[in-house]
Design a protein around this motif. Structure first.
Motif, PDB file in Angstrom:
ATOM      1  N   THR A 231      15.401  -9.470   7.180  1.00 48.96           N
ATOM      2  CA  THR A 231      14.710  -8.234   6.796  1.00 48.96           C
ATOM      3  C   THR A 231      15.642  -7.299   6.035  1.00 48.96           C
ATOM      4  O   THR A 231      15.263  -6.709   5.016  1.00 48.96           O
ATOM      5  CB  THR A 231      14.148  -7.531   8.043  1.00 48.96           C
ATOM      6  N   GLY A 232      16.882  -7.171   6.509  1.00 49.78           N
ATOM      7  CA  GLY A 232      17.845  -6.314   5.829  1.00 49.78           C
ATOM      8  C   GLY A 232      18.109  -6.764   4.405  1.00 49.78           C
ATOM      9  O   GLY A 232      18.261  -5.929   3.496  1.00 49.78           O
ATOM     10  N   TYR A 233      18.135  -8.073   4.197  1.00 47.05           N
ATOM     11  CA  TYR A 233      18.373  -8.584   2.838  1.00 47.05           C
ATOM     12  C   TYR A 233      17.170  -8.320   1.948  1.00 47.05           C
ATOM     13  O   TYR A 233      17.309  -7.873   0.801  1.00 47.05           O
ATOM     14  CB  TYR A 233      18.688 -10.075   2.897  1.00 47.05           C
ATOM     15  N   LEU A 234      15.964  -8.597   2.443  1.00 44.34           N
ATOM     16  CA  LEU A 234      14.778  -8.375   1.622  1.00 44.34           C
ATOM     17  C   LEU A 234      14.596  -6.906   1.262  1.00 44.34           C
ATOM     18  O   LEU A 234      14.140  -6.580   0.166  1.00 44.34           O
ATOM     19  CB  LEU A 234      13.532  -8.886   2.366  1.00 44.34           C
ATOM     20  N   LEU A 235      14.972  -6.014   2.174  1.00 43.90           N
ATOM     21  CA  LEU A 235      14.759  -4.591   1.918  1.00 43.90           C
ATOM     22  C   LEU A 235      15.877  -3.956   1.114  1.00 43.90           C
ATOM     23  O   LEU A 235      15.627  -3.218   0.153  1.00 43.90           O
ATOM     24  CB  LEU A 235      14.601  -3.846   3.249  1.00 43.90           C
TER      25      LEU A 235
ATOM     26  N   ARG B 187       0.827  -1.201   0.000  1.00 37.77           N
ATOM     27  CA  ARG B 187       0.000   0.000   0.000  1.00 37.77           C
ATOM     28  C   ARG B 187       0.867   1.259   0.000  1.00 37.77           C
ATOM     29  O   ARG B 187       0.408   2.340   0.350  1.00 37.77           O
ATOM     30  CB  ARG B 187      -0.954  -0.025   1.191  1.00 37.77           C
ATOM     31  N   ASN B 188       2.110   1.072  -0.410  1.00 38.56           N
ATOM     32  CA  ASN B 188       3.041   2.201  -0.442  1.00 38.56           C
ATOM     33  C   ASN B 188       3.773   2.195  -1.781  1.00 38.56           C
ATOM     34  O   ASN B 188       4.871   1.657  -1.899  1.00 38.56           O
ATOM     35  CB  ASN B 188       4.036   2.100   0.715  1.00 38.56           C
ATOM     36  N   PRO B 189       3.161   2.771  -2.826  1.00 34.62           N
ATOM     37  CA  PRO B 189       3.752   2.713  -4.168  1.00 34.62           C
ATOM     38  C   PRO B 189       5.171   3.262  -4.224  1.00 34.62           C
ATOM     39  O   PRO B 189       5.995   2.786  -5.024  1.00 34.62           O
ATOM     40  CB  PRO B 189       2.797   3.559  -5.015  1.00 34.62           C
ATOM     41  N   GLU B 190       5.497   4.241  -3.398  1.00 35.28           N
ATOM     42  CA  GLU B 190       6.831   4.837  -3.457  1.00 35.28           C
ATOM     43  C   GLU B 190       7.907   3.868  -2.973  1.00 35.28           C
ATOM     44  O   GLU B 190       9.067   3.961  -3.394  1.00 35.28           O
ATOM     45  CB  GLU B 190       6.863   6.116  -2.621  1.00 35.28           C
TER      46      GLU B 190
ATOM     47  N   LEU C  81       1.562 -14.504   7.505  1.00 34.34           N
ATOM     48  CA  LEU C  81       2.846 -13.855   7.767  1.00 34.34           C
ATOM     49  C   LEU C  81       2.650 -12.467   8.352  1.00 34.34           C
ATOM     50  O   LEU C  81       3.349 -12.061   9.294  1.00 34.34           O
ATOM     51  CB  LEU C  81       3.660 -13.768   6.472  1.00 34.34           C
ATOM     52  N   ALA C  82       1.696 -11.728   7.801  1.00 31.25           N
ATOM     53  CA  ALA C  82       1.438 -10.381   8.315  1.00 31.25           C
ATOM     54  C   ALA C  82       0.989 -10.432   9.770  1.00 31.25           C
ATOM     55  O   ALA C  82       1.460  -9.664  10.619  1.00 31.25           O
ATOM     56  CB  ALA C  82       0.397  -9.677   7.443  1.00 31.25           C
ATOM     57  N   LEU C  83       0.077 -11.356  10.083  1.00 27.07           N
ATOM     58  CA  LEU C  83      -0.385 -11.498  11.462  1.00 27.07           C
ATOM     59  C   LEU C  83       0.734 -11.977  12.375  1.00 27.07           C
ATOM     60  O   LEU C  83       0.774 -11.620  13.560  1.00 27.07           O
ATOM     61  CB  LEU C  83      -1.564 -12.476  11.518  1.00 27.07           C
ATOM     62  N   GLY C  84       1.638 -12.769  11.835  1.00 27.04           N
ATOM     63  CA  GLY C  84       2.725 -13.307  12.636  1.00 27.04           C
ATOM     64  C   GLY C  84       3.851 -12.332  12.887  1.00 27.04           C
ATOM     65  O   GLY C  84       4.738 -12.623  13.701  1.00 27.04           O
ATOM     66  N   GLY C  85       3.851 -11.196  12.198  1.00 29.46           N
ATOM     67  CA  GLY C  85       4.859 -10.187  12.482  1.00 29.46           C
ATOM     68  C   GLY C  85       5.780  -9.843  11.331  1.00 29.46           C
ATOM     69  O   GLY C  85       6.836  -9.249  11.548  1.00 29.46           O
ATOM     70  N   LEU C  86       5.412 -10.200  10.090  1.00 26.55           N
ATOM     71  CA  LEU C  86       6.224  -9.775   8.954  1.00 26.55           C
ATOM     72  C   LEU C  86       6.334  -8.252   8.997  1.00 26.55           C
ATOM     73  O   LEU C  86       5.319  -7.550   9.012  1.00 26.55           O
ATOM     74  CB  LEU C  86       5.593 -10.227   7.638  1.00 26.55           C
TER      75      LEU C  86
ATOM     76  N   GLN D  34       6.356  -4.337   8.633  1.00 23.91           N
ATOM     77  CA  GLN D  34       5.602  -3.474   7.729  1.00 23.91           C
ATOM     78  C   GLN D  34       6.471  -2.993   6.577  1.00 23.91           C
ATOM     79  O   GLN D  34       5.987  -2.827   5.455  1.00 23.91           O
ATOM     80  CB  GLN D  34       5.031  -2.280   8.504  1.00 23.91           C
ATOM     81  N   GLU D  35       7.757  -2.770   6.838  1.00 22.32           N
ATOM     82  CA  GLU D  35       8.648  -2.313   5.765  1.00 22.32           C
ATOM     83  C   GLU D  35       8.723  -3.328   4.627  1.00 22.32           C
ATOM     84  O   GLU D  35       8.808  -2.958   3.451  1.00 22.32           O
ATOM     85  CB  GLU D  35      10.052  -2.053   6.312  1.00 22.32           C
ATOM     86  N   VAL D  36       8.690  -4.617   4.983  1.00 20.78           N
ATOM     87  CA  VAL D  36       8.701  -5.656   3.954  1.00 20.78           C
ATOM     88  C   VAL D  36       7.376  -5.669   3.210  1.00 20.78           C
ATOM     89  O   VAL D  36       7.337  -5.805   1.978  1.00 20.78           O
ATOM     90  CB  VAL D  36       8.999  -7.035   4.583  1.00 20.78           C
ATOM     91  N   ARG D  37       6.280  -5.498   3.930  1.00 17.39           N
ATOM     92  CA  ARG D  37       4.965  -5.460   3.291  1.00 17.39           C
ATOM     93  C   ARG D  37       4.820  -4.233   2.395  1.00 17.39           C
ATOM     94  O   ARG D  37       4.076  -4.270   1.396  1.00 17.39           O
ATOM     95  CB  ARG D  37       3.882  -5.501   4.353  1.00 17.39           C
ATOM     96  N   ASP D  38       5.509  -3.140   2.732  1.00 18.50           N
ATOM     97  CA  ASP D  38       5.504  -1.972   1.858  1.00 18.50           C
ATOM     98  C   ASP D  38       6.338  -2.216   0.600  1.00 18.50           C
ATOM     99  O   ASP D  38       6.014  -1.711  -0.485  1.00 18.50           O
ATOM    100  CB  ASP D  38       6.071  -0.756   2.595  1.00 18.50           C
ATOM    101  N   ALA D  39       7.409  -2.977   0.746  1.00 16.13           N
ATOM    102  CA  ALA D  39       8.348  -3.159  -0.357  1.00 16.13           C
ATOM    103  C   ALA D  39       7.855  -4.163  -1.392  1.00 16.13           C
ATOM    104  O   ALA D  39       8.302  -4.134  -2.546  1.00 16.13           O
ATOM    105  CB  ALA D  39       9.702  -3.602   0.183  1.00 16.13           C
ATOM    106  N   TYR D  40       6.950  -5.042  -0.990  1.00 15.42           N
ATOM    107  CA  TYR D  40       6.540  -6.121  -1.888  1.00 15.42           C
ATOM    108  C   TYR D  40       5.032  -6.314  -1.876  1.00 15.42           C
ATOM    109  O   TYR D  40       4.374  -6.159  -0.840  1.00 15.42           O
ATOM    110  CB  TYR D  40       7.175  -7.451  -1.448  1.00 15.42           C
TER     111      TYR D  40
END
Length: 498
Positions: free
Chosen positions: A466-470, A76-79, A102-107, A109-115
């Motif tokens: 997280t650092g690798y995914l971002l 939900r973060n196009p930028e 995954l979201a409920l388990g604590g993924l 938010q930065e990862v959810r914004d990125a993908y």
């Protein structure tokens, strides 16, 4: 039986060898995914679903097709969005709800914004074109992890059960799908999903069996995979006969965590030292072998203990201790309100199709008798279960050779692994790490349980992933994360992995 079926749904793998005539670089046809409401059993807030048509047989890419259903938890973060993150929860099992879990388990938010986080029901499973073996409830149990073989005769008796399961699969209405329901084809499907979503590359996060799927995907498609994270890793051969035997090593690795926890609580009555707690395990198993109690046999008690080790910390260990205490004292078993997952027959049938179709298992019952005899001594807690015969012994020969995990390709694989894991022990992960060579780095966490990233409490390991995914910041060398004090606050909801 309900307790066993519900818990066993949890556990319910040089150059790449590809199907002749199929190039891993072959472009997928351009398609458009129409996003709609997810089926009721996969519905979750923010989740939408769609389908992608893929070849049944990639040797005939313009021939018959099947459907693969996917889900999306959109950024939900196009930028900040950088692409898609394909996911797999293991099993093999349905994966449509996994992004929401995954979201409920604590993924983060930065990862959810990125993908856009993408879930997939692998071919044959769930809402993708499904397979069936028309299994009875008892056969569904038999089609999962085999029972502990107390005597050699138990192996021969179990061979009859598993032969009938294989026969039913071969005679089912979906038997024509058997040769094509494999990990290699599921990996090819992932690349079709990537193309259907209009993405030049796809990142990937897979757990348990999903690590083998991800390893095959990264091997077959090195140019279209982006950042690949493999958590709780199968060995380089996947879920073959030796991969199944690794459960026994995993129990021996993980059980000391529970034994120390129980020994520190002498009021439980399970023993005042870890050695005494281990002795209690063999005492209970032997008593139940001689005389089943409260509907449980010795093999079933061993199985429930194995599954109980998937979790870690007070909550998981208390549940396991309560079971032991009830059996030890003759008091009622703790209530089991765990619902059976929908479509359990399909989950078991899909697992059999994929696992048995990936590699050739030994066909001689004598081989399994020898394996059980060896592993009963080498890994006495669970070896005679993990080495027992499975329906794969009576499966048709695979139509292609297994994919060999390759070190050819970009350095884009990050493996993360608990040092003590009952289902995918560290020894297996190390074989996959060797197969990837310089393509991979591995983060190990000094903790137990099945699942590290998001599921585990180790900040060092979680931050590394997280650092690798971002940012693509992968450790330059393999990294070992020291043990940390378990979290005492925050959400206890974690995604279910197989």
């Amino acid at each position: 039986m309900k307790k066993l079926l519900s818990l066993l749904a949890v556990p319910i793998a040089a150059a790449a060898l590809v199907v002749p005539g199929v190039s891993s670089a072959e472009p997928a046809p351009a398609t458009t995914v129409e996003w709609v409401e997810c089926p009721a059993d996969a519905a979750a807030p923010g989740l939408e679903c769609g389908t992608v048509r893929v070849p049944l047989d990639y040797r005939d890419p313009r021939g018959r097709t099947i459907e693969v259903m996917i889900s999306r938890l959109a950024s939900r973060n196009p930028e900040k969005r950088r692409g898609i993150l394909l996911t797999n929860p293991g099993g093999p099992s349905p994966g449509l709800r996994f992004p929401a879990e995954l979201a409920l388990g604590g993924l983060p938010q930065e990862v959810r914004d990125a993908y856009d986080v993408i879930g997939v029901d692998p071919r044959g499973v769930g809402h993708s074109t499904p397979v069936t073996c028309d299994l009875t409830p008892e056969q569904q149990f038999a089609g999962s992890v085999p029972p502990y073989a107390v005597t050699p005769a138990d192996v021969r008796e179990w061979a009859g059960e598993t032969r009938e399961i294989a026969r039913r699969c071969a005679a089912s209405p979906t038997a024509h799908l058997m040769p094509h329901t494999t990990t290699a084809n599921a990996a090819r499907d992932l690349d079709r999903v990537r193309a259907a979503l209009g993405e030049p590359k796809a990142s990937y996060l897979g757990y348990s069996y999903g690590t083998y799927l991800g390893a095959v995907y990264a091997t077959l498609f090195p140019r279209t995979t982006d950042r690949v994270v493999l958590d709780s890793n199968l060995g380089a051969g996947g879920w073959d006969v030796e991969g199944g035997r690794m459960y026994a090593r995993g129990v021996e690795d993980t059980f000391p965590d529970f034994a120390r926890w129980a020994a520190a609580r002498p009021d439980l009555g399970l023993g005042g030292t870890p050695r005494q707690v281990r002795a209690k395990y063999f005492d209970l198993a032997g008593r139940l072998d001689a005389a089943p109690a409260q509907g449980l046999t010795g093999p079933q008690f061993r199985m429930l203990t194995f599954v109980g080790l998937y979790g870690t910390g007070d909550a998981a260990f208390t549940r396991l201790a309560d079971l032991w205490r009830a059996l030890d004292t003759g008091t009622p078993l703790p209530p089991d309100d765990t619902p059976l997952p929908p479509g359990l027959e399909n989950i078991i049938a899909g697992r059999l199709h994929i696992v048995c179709g990936d590699s050739r298992w030994p066909t001689s019952v004598k081989t399994y008798e020898r394996n059980v005899a060896v592993d009963r001594v080498r890994y006495p807690m669970f070896g005679a279960a993990a080495a027992n015969i499975q329906p794969c012994a009576f499966w048709p020969d695979p139509v292609e050779q297994p994919v060999r995990i390759s070190d050819r390709g970009p350095r884009n694989v990050l493996m993360v692994q608990n040092e003590r894991d009952p289902a995918t022990p560290l020894a297996g992960a190390r074989s996959t790490r060797r197969a990837f060579g310089d393509r991979a780095a591995m983060v190990t966490a000094d903790q137990g349980g099945h699942g590290a990233y998001v599921l585990g409490a180790n900040t060092c390991a979680n931050n590394a992933v997280t650092g690798y995914l971002l940012g693509g910041r992968r450790p330059a060398h393999d990294l070992r994360c020291a043990a940390e004090t378990p979290r005492t606050s925050g959400s206890t909801r974690t995604p279910a992995i197989g």
